[in-house]
Design a protein around this motif. Structure first.
Motif, PDB file in Angstrom:
ATOM      1  N   ALA A 141       0.831  -1.208   0.000  1.00 39.31           N
ATOM      2  CA  ALA A 141       0.000   0.000   0.000  1.00 39.31           C
ATOM      3  C   ALA A 141       0.868   1.261   0.000  1.00 39.31           C
ATOM      4  CB  ALA A 141      -0.942  -0.019   1.195  1.00 39.31           C
ATOM      5  N   ASN A 142       1.537   1.518  -1.111  1.00 38.42           N
ATOM      6  CA  ASN A 142       2.441   2.674  -1.228  1.00 38.42           C
ATOM      7  C   ASN A 142       1.790   3.874  -1.906  1.00 38.42           C
ATOM      8  OD1 ASN A 142       2.461   2.082  -4.034  1.00 38.42           O
ATOM      9  ND2 ASN A 142       4.185   0.687  -3.763  1.00 38.42           N
ATOM     10  N   GLY A 143       0.490   3.789  -2.180  1.00 41.34           N
ATOM     11  CA  GLY A 143      -0.203   4.906  -2.813  1.00 41.34           C
ATOM     12  C   GLY A 143      -0.009   4.984  -4.314  1.00 41.34           C
ATOM     13  N   GLY A 144       0.712   4.008  -4.886  1.00 43.80           N
ATOM     14  CA  GLY A 144       0.904   3.973  -6.335  1.00 43.80           C
ATOM     15  C   GLY A 144       1.856   5.011  -6.863  1.00 43.80           C
ATOM     16  N   ALA A 145       2.767   5.495  -6.000  1.00 45.54           N
ATOM     17  CA  ALA A 145       3.648   6.583  -6.418  1.00 45.54           C
ATOM     18  C   ALA A 145       5.078   6.142  -6.704  1.00 45.54           C
ATOM     19  CB  ALA A 145       3.672   7.673  -5.341  1.00 45.54           C
ATOM     20  N   TRP A 146       5.395   4.868  -6.537  1.00 41.43           N
ATOM     21  CA  TRP A 146       6.775   4.409  -6.659  1.00 41.43           C
ATOM     22  C   TRP A 146       7.356   4.583  -8.053  1.00 41.43           C
ATOM     23  CZ3 TRP A 146       7.469  -0.736  -3.452  1.00 41.43           C
ATOM     24  CH2 TRP A 146       7.546  -0.388  -2.097  1.00 41.43           C
ATOM     25  N   PHE A 147       6.522   4.464  -9.084  1.00 44.90           N
ATOM     26  CA  PHE A 147       7.028   4.496 -10.451  1.00 44.90           C
ATOM     27  C   PHE A 147       6.528   5.720 -11.219  1.00 44.90           C
ATOM     28  CE2 PHE A 147       6.407  -0.202  -9.533  1.00 44.90           C
ATOM     29  CZ  PHE A 147       7.680  -0.347  -8.998  1.00 44.90           C
ATOM     30  N   GLU A 148       6.044   6.717 -10.490  1.00 44.50           N
ATOM     31  CA  GLU A 148       5.546   7.935 -11.124  1.00 44.50           C
ATOM     32  C   GLU A 148       6.667   8.972 -11.222  1.00 44.50           C
ATOM     33  OE1 GLU A 148       2.493   8.557 -12.477  1.00 44.50           O
ATOM     34  OE2 GLU A 148       2.194   6.406 -12.152  1.00 44.50           O
ATOM     35  N   PRO A 149       6.657   9.787 -12.274  1.00 43.43           N
ATOM     36  CA  PRO A 149       7.684  10.830 -12.401  1.00 43.43           C
ATOM     37  C   PRO A 149       7.515  11.907 -11.340  1.00 43.43           C
ATOM     38  CG  PRO A 149       6.001  11.117 -14.079  1.00 43.43           C
ATOM     39  CD  PRO A 149       5.705   9.810 -13.390  1.00 43.43           C
ATOM     40  N   THR A 150       8.612  12.385 -10.811  1.00 38.59           N
ATOM     41  CA  THR A 150       8.554  13.447  -9.810  1.00 38.59           C
ATOM     42  C   THR A 150       8.082  14.755 -10.441  1.00 38.59           C
ATOM     43  OG1 THR A 150       9.864  14.753  -8.268  1.00 38.59           O
ATOM     44  CG2 THR A 150      11.001  13.918 -10.198  1.00 38.59           C
ATOM     45  N   LEU A 151       7.316  15.534  -9.681  1.00 38.91           N
ATOM     46  CA  LEU A 151       6.838  16.819 -10.175  1.00 38.91           C
ATOM     47  C   LEU A 151       7.546  17.980  -9.505  1.00 38.91           C
ATOM     48  CD1 LEU A 151       2.972  16.411 -10.581  1.00 38.91           C
ATOM     49  CD2 LEU A 151       4.609  17.022 -12.356  1.00 38.91           C
ATOM     50  N   PHE A 152       7.888  17.825  -8.236  1.00 40.24           N
ATOM     51  CA  PHE A 152       8.457  18.951  -7.491  1.00 40.24           C
ATOM     52  C   PHE A 152       9.868  18.671  -6.972  1.00 40.24           C
ATOM     53  CE2 PHE A 152       3.815  19.336  -7.193  1.00 40.24           C
ATOM     54  CZ  PHE A 152       3.678  20.572  -7.822  1.00 40.24           C
ATOM     55  N   LYS A 153      10.515  17.672  -7.567  1.00 40.44           N
ATOM     56  CA  LYS A 153      11.943  17.420  -7.354  1.00 40.44           C
ATOM     57  C   LYS A 153      12.591  17.287  -8.723  1.00 40.44           C
ATOM     58  CE  LYS A 153      11.713  15.008  -2.897  1.00 40.44           C
ATOM     59  NZ  LYS A 153      12.036  13.736  -2.184  1.00 40.44           N
ATOM     60  N   SER A 154      13.826  17.662  -8.810  1.00 43.25           N
ATOM     61  CA  SER A 154      14.522  17.626 -10.094  1.00 43.25           C
ATOM     62  C   SER A 154      14.710  16.198 -10.591  1.00 43.25           C
ATOM     63  CB  SER A 154      15.881  18.309  -9.976  1.00 43.25           C
ATOM     64  OG  SER A 154      16.618  18.148 -11.168  1.00 43.25           O
ATOM     65  N   LEU A 155      14.395  15.973 -11.860  1.00 47.09           N
ATOM     66  CA  LEU A 155      14.646  14.675 -12.486  1.00 47.09           C
ATOM     67  C   LEU A 155      16.141  14.403 -12.614  1.00 47.09           C
ATOM     68  CD1 LEU A 155      12.045  14.522 -15.406  1.00 47.09           C
ATOM     69  CD2 LEU A 155      12.174  12.985 -13.442  1.00 47.09           C
ATOM     70  N   LEU A 156      16.955  15.440 -12.482  1.00 50.00           N
ATOM     71  CA  LEU A 156      18.395  15.289 -12.638  1.00 50.00           C
ATOM     72  C   LEU A 156      19.074  14.847 -11.337  1.00 50.00           C
ATOM     73  CD1 LEU A 156      19.156  18.442 -14.815  1.00 50.00           C
ATOM     74  CD2 LEU A 156      18.593  16.117 -15.548  1.00 50.00           C
ATOM     75  N   SER A 157      18.291  14.714 -10.282  1.00 47.11           N
ATOM     76  CA  SER A 157      18.839  14.265  -9.005  1.00 47.11           C
ATOM     77  C   SER A 157      19.137  12.770  -9.061  1.00 47.11           C
ATOM     78  CB  SER A 157      17.852  14.559  -7.872  1.00 47.11           C
ATOM     79  OG  SER A 157      18.217  13.876  -6.689  1.00 47.11           O
ATOM     80  N   LEU A 158      20.355  12.405  -8.702  1.00 43.15           N
ATOM     81  CA  LEU A 158      20.724  10.990  -8.695  1.00 43.15           C
ATOM     82  C   LEU A 158      19.893  10.213  -7.680  1.00 43.15           C
ATOM     83  CD1 LEU A 158      22.593   8.776  -9.802  1.00 43.15           C
ATOM     84  CD2 LEU A 158      24.267   9.412  -8.038  1.00 43.15           C
TER      85      LEU A 158
END
Length: 316
Positions: A269-286
């Motif tokens: 029950a993780n809310g379905g967010a594990w494989f979703e693209p981040t919206l308010f964090k940089s995608l360039l973050s390792l």
């Protein structure tokens, strides 16, 4: 199952980083638009609540509900293109790099029949949606999982329709290489975790098929419901219970399991967010990139962690 650190860095910087840079610019633009929409809708809702402050509380509640619903629809529409590009261009490569034999479908989901077959969540299902279906084999063991959101509707005393979430998270189906006849279900043990022995006693009163296990650490996190207590102990060996406690600590969210028809069903029950693209964090973050790898590893590693691929467990 997991990538070595050197391979991870090479993959990230050599193959994904140029694509992530392009997608990062789109993320920033989408993020700014979302903040603008939230500000406008929030301001309008507050104005309407102030304007109608002499009316009933129900009116204010309806205004907030409409604002939230409208905002959610607009945000979903605004992020559709960004999410599609991330999953088709980025996440698909991540899945393939971890295991090229896996089949990934961004819009696919575990069938409703399998979710119901698990027997983990009772009641009618009125809305069943999902995405990020991944299928394949870990060694010789088939595995299939996706994110799901499962809801039911009800009507309150005033005739208003309301949605209730039954499950939201990652749902997994795999084979369990032991023969068994009866259903065994494992649920988060909220009562015992917070109420101790008294909580366990309450559960025994509520659940006639509650089975006590021999592991205090396991009993603190889970409760077992089974038609046959002997078979529950046969399936939930000390090693399996230890692995499930570790899995719970890694996931840090409620976990449900059922052993049924020679299959193992796991609902995280993780809310379905594990494989979703981040919206308010940089995608360039390792760290953001590593989180997708770690979450995939956690799900796929269940087969290995629970020793489901061991030949000595092969069915006769």
């Amino acid at each position: 199952m997991s990538l070595k650190t050197s391979d991870l860095l090479d993959f990230y910087y050599d193959e994904l980083y140029p694509q992530l840079q392009v997608l990062e610019e789109e993320r920033k633009k989408v993020g700014k638009k979302i903040l603008w929409v939230v500000a406008v809708i929030g301001g309008l809702a507050l104005y309407l609540i102030w304007y109608t402050h002499e009316t009933s509380v129900d009116v204010a509640i309806q205004i907030v509900a409409i604002a939230l619903g409208t905002g959610a629809l607009i945000v979903n529409w605004m992020t559709t293109g960004y999410r599609r590009k991330f999953k088709h261009n980025i996440f698909r490569q991540i899945v393939a790099r971890i295991d090229p034999t896996l089949i990934y479908s961004p819009t696919g989901m575990v069938p409703k029949t399998l979710f119901q077959l698990s027997g983990l969540f009772d009641g009618e299902i009125d809305h069943y949606t999902g995405n990020d279906l991944i299928k394949g084999k870990i060694g010789e063991t088939p595995i299939e999982f996706s994110d799901l959101k499962v809801e039911r509707e009800s009507t309150d005393s005033k005739g208003r329709r309301q949605r209730h979430t039954i499950f939201s998270g990652t749902f997994i189906m795999t084979e369990f290489h032991k023969n068994f006849r009866h259903t065994v279900r494992v649920y988060p043990d909220v009562a015992e975790k917070y109420l101790g022995v008294f909580g366990g006693w309450l559960q025994g009163m509520a659940d006639g098929k509650l089975v006590r296990m021999d592991s205090p650490a396991f009993e603190k996190e889970f409760k077992v419901i089974a038609d046959d207590p002997v078979e529950a102990h046969y399936l939930l060996t000390p090693n399996i219970m230890e692995k499930l406690v570790l899995l719970k600590k890694k996931a840090d969210v409620p976990i449900y399991l059922s052993f049924k028809l020679d299959k193992l069903f796991i609902a995280i029950a993780n809310g379905g967010a594990w494989f979703e693209p981040t919206l308010f964090k940089s995608l360039l973050s390792l760290d953001v990139f590593k989180s997708y790898i770690e979450n995939l590893d956690l799900v796929l590693g269940i087969v290995e962690e629970l020793n489901l691929n061991r030949l000595i467990w092969s069915k006769s």
